[in-house]
Design a protein around this motif. Structure first.
Motif, mmCIF file in Angstrom:
data_model
loop_
_atom_site.group_PDB
_atom_site.id
_atom_site.type_symbol
_atom_site.label_atom_id
_atom_site.label_comp_id
_atom_site.label_asym_id
_atom_site.label_seq_id
_atom_site.Cartn_x
_atom_site.Cartn_y
_atom_site.Cartn_z
ATOM 1 N N SER A 180 -9.200 -7.086 7.574
ATOM 2 C CA SER A 180 -8.189 -8.120 7.854
ATOM 3 C C SER A 180 -6.792 -7.536 7.979
ATOM 4 O O SER A 180 -5.941 -8.100 8.663
ATOM 5 C CB SER A 180 -8.214 -9.184 6.756
ATOM 6 O OG SER A 180 -9.483 -9.790 6.665
ATOM 7 N N SER A 181 -6.548 -6.419 7.302
ATOM 8 C CA SER A 181 -5.212 -5.812 7.365
ATOM 9 C C SER A 181 -5.035 -4.967 8.628
ATOM 10 O O SER A 181 -3.928 -4.508 8.909
ATOM 11 C CB SER A 181 -4.960 -4.927 6.139
ATOM 12 O OG SER A 181 -5.588 -3.662 6.274
ATOM 13 N N ALA A 182 -6.130 -4.773 9.378
ATOM 14 C CA ALA A 182 -6.098 -3.981 10.623
ATOM 15 C C ALA A 182 -5.541 -2.580 10.380
ATOM 16 O O ALA A 182 -4.840 -2.018 11.219
ATOM 17 C CB ALA A 182 -5.287 -4.693 11.696
ATOM 18 N N GLY A 183 -5.851 -2.018 9.213
ATOM 19 C CA GLY A 183 -5.432 -0.654 8.908
ATOM 20 C C GLY A 183 -4.100 -0.545 8.191
ATOM 21 O O GLY A 183 -3.721 0.536 7.725
ATOM 22 N N ALA A 184 -3.359 -1.653 8.069
ATOM 23 C CA ALA A 184 -2.036 -1.605 7.423
ATOM 24 C C ALA A 184 -2.133 -1.206 5.956
ATOM 25 O O ALA A 184 -1.164 -0.684 5.381
ATOM 26 C CB ALA A 184 -1.352 -2.967 7.545
#
Length: 247
Positions: free
Chosen positions: A142-146
């Motif tokens: 869900s954080s897309a890698g952040a």
């Protein structure tokens, strides 16, 4: 929930770009198009083993099957100490900008908050050790890698932590729809910590009392509440806007 895997193309690519320890990567057989080529190049550059496996094996390993043909085995997420977040802000020569989560239980919300926090220049996120979702594969996705660029600290007691931050000169704001102060009326330009409450209950009563100021988001519709990650995102961007315009 497992903390030793990362699923999804973007999440794995960001993990490869960071200093995260990756043991090995599994990709679905025959799936070598698009962003997979970027992933394979990064893995080769870092000397990480990539195994081609049947897609059904990936389905079994992932929690919800939403892996996009890629799963990486990693060391569990390494949480930081509160002091690490404050020192990080100091090293950057910036006033601390911190997010405090009060019992966020939905991993999708947590991941979305992490992603927005990273884009807004947040120095770190604080979560309670109990009754709050930790770093899971769903949060990573869900954080897309952040998540690879965000410092996260687990603390025994949110209220004690708020008291400590206030002694350090950090103004603590709470997101609450029952207050009279709109977000655009508050001065967020200095050191700030924003408390975001749980999806159903909001901020606990005692934590509200610990906040220096409660703020609400302007609304005109019939719906009187927002998803925790959406509300948090709106407030984070307001804080960022003021830090840019007011210095």
């Amino acid at each position: 929930m497992r903390e030793d895997i990362i699923a999804g193309r973007n999440a794995v690519i960001e993990a490869l770009k960071s200093d995260r320890t990756i043991d090995n990567i599994m990709i679905a057989k025959g799936d070598v198009k698009g962003s997979i080529t970027v992933l394979l190049a990064l893995a080769k550059e870092k000397g990480i083993i990539v195994k081609e496996v049947d897609r059904r094996k990936l389905d079994q390993i992932s929690e919800n099957g939403n892996h996009q043909g890629v799963i990486a085995y990693v060391t569990p997420y390494k949480y930081v100490e509160l002091e690490d977040i404050l020192n990080y802000a100091k090293a950057k020569g910036e006033s601390p900008f911190i997010i405090i989560l009060d019992e966020i239980e939905d991993p999708h919300n947590f991941g979305a908050i992490i992603r927005t926090a990273e884009t807004c220049g947040v120095h770190g996120i604080i979560i309670p050790k109990r009754r709050n979702v930790g770093i899971t594969p769903v949060v990573y996705k869900s954080s897309a890698g952040a998540i690879e660029y965000m410092k996260i600290a687990k603390v025994p007691n949110i209220n004690t932590t708020i008291e400590y931050l206030k002694k350090e000169g950090i103004w603590v704001y709470g997101a609450d729809m029952d207050t009279e102060t709109h977000s655009y009326e508050a001065d967020f330009s200095g050191s700030a910590a924003l408390v975001i409450g749980s999806e159903g209950r909001g901020i606990s009563k005692l934590t509200k009392e610990k906040c220096d100021l409660l703020v609400k988001i302007p609304m005109r519709g019939e719906i009187t509440s927002l998803n925790a990650s959406v509300a948090g995102g709106i407030l984070m961007y307001e804080i960022l806007r003021q830090r840019i315009t007011r210095g």
